[in-house]
Design a protein around this motif. Structure first.
Motif, mmCIF file in Angstrom:
data_model
loop_
_atom_site.group_PDB
_atom_site.id
_atom_site.type_symbol
_atom_site.label_atom_id
_atom_site.label_comp_id
_atom_site.label_asym_id
_atom_site.label_seq_id
_atom_site.Cartn_x
_atom_site.Cartn_y
_atom_site.Cartn_z
ATOM 1 N N LEU A 105 0.863 -1.183 0.000
ATOM 2 C CA LEU A 105 0.000 0.000 0.000
ATOM 3 C C LEU A 105 0.898 1.231 0.000
ATOM 4 O O LEU A 105 1.685 1.438 0.930
ATOM 5 C CB LEU A 105 -0.904 0.015 1.228
ATOM 6 N N VAL A 106 0.786 2.039 -1.053
ATOM 7 C CA VAL A 106 1.584 3.256 -1.153
ATOM 8 C C VAL A 106 0.659 4.460 -0.951
ATOM 9 O O VAL A 106 -0.154 4.773 -1.819
ATOM 10 C CB VAL A 106 2.307 3.364 -2.512
ATOM 11 N N ASN A 107 0.791 5.098 0.199
ATOM 12 C CA ASN A 107 -0.017 6.273 0.529
ATOM 13 C C ASN A 107 0.660 7.502 -0.063
ATOM 14 O O ASN A 107 1.422 8.207 0.601
ATOM 15 C CB ASN A 107 -0.171 6.390 2.046
ATOM 16 N N ASN A 108 0.386 7.722 -1.333
ATOM 17 C CA ASN A 108 1.090 8.729 -2.118
ATOM 18 C C ASN A 108 0.322 10.038 -2.274
ATOM 19 O O ASN A 108 0.916 11.107 -2.368
ATOM 20 C CB ASN A 108 1.394 8.146 -3.502
ATOM 21 N N ALA A 109 -1.007 9.984 -2.324
ATOM 22 C CA ALA A 109 -1.807 11.174 -2.610
ATOM 23 C C ALA A 109 -1.580 12.259 -1.559
ATOM 24 O O ALA A 109 -1.288 11.962 -0.390
ATOM 25 C CB ALA A 109 -3.289 10.808 -2.670
ATOM 26 N N GLY A 110 -1.723 13.509 -1.981
ATOM 27 C CA GLY A 110 -1.564 14.579 -1.017
ATOM 28 C C GLY A 110 -1.829 15.945 -1.609
ATOM 29 O O GLY A 110 -1.970 16.109 -2.820
ATOM 30 N N VAL A 111 -1.915 16.920 -0.712
ATOM 31 C CA VAL A 111 -2.035 18.323 -1.105
ATOM 32 C C VAL A 111 -0.949 19.103 -0.376
ATOM 33 O O VAL A 111 -0.479 18.691 0.693
ATOM 34 C CB VAL A 111 -3.424 18.896 -0.775
ATOM 35 N N MET A 112 -0.554 20.237 -0.976
ATOM 36 C CA MET A 112 0.558 21.009 -0.417
ATOM 37 C C MET A 112 0.210 22.492 -0.321
ATOM 38 O O MET A 112 -0.171 23.108 -1.318
ATOM 39 C CB MET A 112 1.808 20.852 -1.293
ATOM 40 N N ALA A 113 0.377 23.031 0.880
ATOM 41 C CA ALA A 113 0.321 24.474 1.105
ATOM 42 C C ALA A 113 -0.900 25.128 0.461
ATOM 43 O O ALA A 113 -0.808 26.200 -0.123
ATOM 44 C CB ALA A 113 1.614 25.129 0.599
ATOM 45 N N CYS A 114 -2.035 24.487 0.589
ATOM 46 C CA CYS A 114 -3.243 25.008 -0.058
ATOM 47 C C CYS A 114 -3.879 26.107 0.791
ATOM 48 O O CYS A 114 -3.614 26.219 1.988
ATOM 49 C CB CYS A 114 -4.230 23.874 -0.304
ATOM 50 N N PRO A 115 -4.712 26.926 0.188
ATOM 51 C CA PRO A 115 -5.445 27.944 0.962
ATOM 52 C C PRO A 115 -6.279 27.297 2.063
ATOM 53 O O PRO A 115 -6.624 26.117 1.982
ATOM 54 C CB PRO A 115 -6.335 28.610 -0.090
ATOM 55 N N GLU A 116 -6.611 28.071 3.068
ATOM 56 C CA GLU A 116 -7.359 27.553 4.213
ATOM 57 C C GLU A 116 -8.676 26.922 3.768
ATOM 58 O O GLU A 116 -9.477 27.534 3.067
ATOM 59 C CB GLU A 116 -7.637 28.676 5.210
ATOM 60 N N GLN A 117 -8.870 25.695 4.191
ATOM 61 C CA GLN A 117 -10.060 24.945 3.795
ATOM 62 C C GLN A 117 -10.291 23.836 4.810
ATOM 63 O O GLN A 117 -9.344 23.309 5.410
ATOM 64 C CB GLN A 117 -9.859 24.354 2.387
ATOM 65 N N TYR A 118 -11.568 23.471 4.995
ATOM 66 C CA TYR A 118 -11.917 22.459 5.984
ATOM 67 C C TYR A 118 -12.904 21.471 5.384
ATOM 68 O O TYR A 118 -13.699 21.812 4.511
ATOM 69 C CB TYR A 118 -12.514 23.114 7.241
ATOM 70 N N THR A 119 -12.845 20.246 5.859
ATOM 71 C CA THR A 119 -13.799 19.239 5.414
ATOM 72 C C THR A 119 -15.140 19.455 6.103
ATOM 73 O O THR A 119 -15.271 20.287 7.014
ATOM 74 C CB THR A 119 -13.302 17.827 5.748
ATOM 75 N N ALA A 120 -16.116 18.669 5.702
ATOM 76 C CA ALA A 120 -17.433 18.757 6.331
ATOM 77 C C ALA A 120 -17.372 18.436 7.824
ATOM 78 O O ALA A 120 -18.226 18.871 8.606
ATOM 79 C CB ALA A 120 -18.408 17.813 5.633
#
Length: 309
Positions: A105-120
């Motif tokens: 299992l390669v946990n590769n996905a990601g986001v970097m330094a994105c604007p402020e945001q929150y999940t539900a």
């Protein structure tokens, strides 16, 4: 405990790392495999004969990559499955649908330094995707990983983890001013700590987990940071995608890592543990491999997911 060294280094490619390795009959999942490092990681694993599932948010994009991987490797067993790491229901659906053992299992996905945001759920976006989503995915696939008796988990982290430890009392920036790089650093520290604790907890099942810094590579990940023209990294330190995937693929497939877990690698070798920011792309902060921190993160992650709603 001596550091792990290999014959590979900064310039090594994923193809060079897997040369001569046969993973026929073994099954791998790579998250975020519709572009960039994830696609190259999936391609290299497919080249070994492994059955590879591209776990992606956009199945149509994943299908295009899967066809390209089959065309370039001859491996017909390349599949696509929908996975949105920011959505606990999507993660649960993926793990519930998985049948049979899972070897890599390669946990590769990601986001970097994105604007402020929150999940539900109110989770800070980078912590949610880079850590919590992968935590839920990996723990949800525990039985499949344990069925093998010799499974591997790879966590793609970053030197950016040196920007911040996990801020235990405020992981979701409820009280402190949001900073995209501190949020990114915290999320990447969490990934390393997860690898440390997963290896400790799951040793009896033969599951090992390691984290890595792939290097500086220009992919879609940099869409919030200025990309190639930003000048954040000197040109001579930039890797190609093929070079960037090498460390992940080494941790996923190389016999040199048999039985090795709970460590952090860069340039295909175990990184030095450091007590101050290095100002380079090397080194792992001591707080990111601290076993007490790793133990503390696990129940925090479980509690957040338990209240996902």
């Amino acid at each position: 405990m001596s550091a792990v060294t290999t014959p590979f280094g900064f310039s090594s490619t994923a193809a060079e790392v897997v040369e001569g390795i046969d993973l026929t009959g073994r099954r791998a999942v790579v998250t975020g495999a519709s572009s960039g490092l994830g696609a190259e990681t999936a391609r290299s694993l497919a080249a070994t004969g492994a059955s590879v599932t591209l776990a992606v948010r956009d199945p149509a994009a994943g299908e295009r990559v899967a066809k390209d991987i089959t065309a370039s490797t001859g491996n017909q067993d390349v599949r696509v499955a929908q996975l949105d790491l920011a959505d606990p229901a999507s993660v649960n659906a993926f793990t519930a649908a998985w049948q049979g053992p899972l070897h890599i299992l390669v946990n590769n996905a990601g986001v970097m330094a994105c604007p402020e945001q929150y999940t539900a759920q109110g989770w800070e976006w980078q912590f949610a995707i880079n850590h919590l989503g992968h935590f839920a995915l990996t723990t949800g696939l525990y039985d499949a990983l344990a069925a093998d008796g010799n499974a591997r988990v790879v966590v793609v982290s970053s030197t950016g983890h040196q920007q911040s430890p996990v801020v235990w009392d405020d992981v979701n920036f409820a009280f402190r001013r949001y900073d995209p790089w501190l949020a990114y650093g915290q999320s990447k520290t969490a990934g390393v700590l997860f690898a440390v604790e997963a290896t400790r907890r799951w040793a009896g099942a033969g599951i090992t987990a390691n984290a890595c810094m792939p290097g500086a590579i220009y992919t879609n990940l940099q869409r919030h940071t200025g990309g190639r023209g930003s000048g954040r990294v000197p040109a001579d330190l930039i890797k190609t995608v093929e070079q960037g995937a090498a460390t992940s693929v080494l941790l996923a497939a190389s016999p040199l890592l048999d039985g090795i877990g709970g460590r952090y690698f860069d340039d295909c070798n175990e990184a030095e543990v450091v007590d101050r920011r290095t100002g380079t792309l090397h080194g792992v902060a001591r707080y990111a491999v601290d076993p007490d921190n790793a133990r503390r993160l696990w129940p925090l992650s479980q509690d957040l997911l338990a209240h996902a709603g």
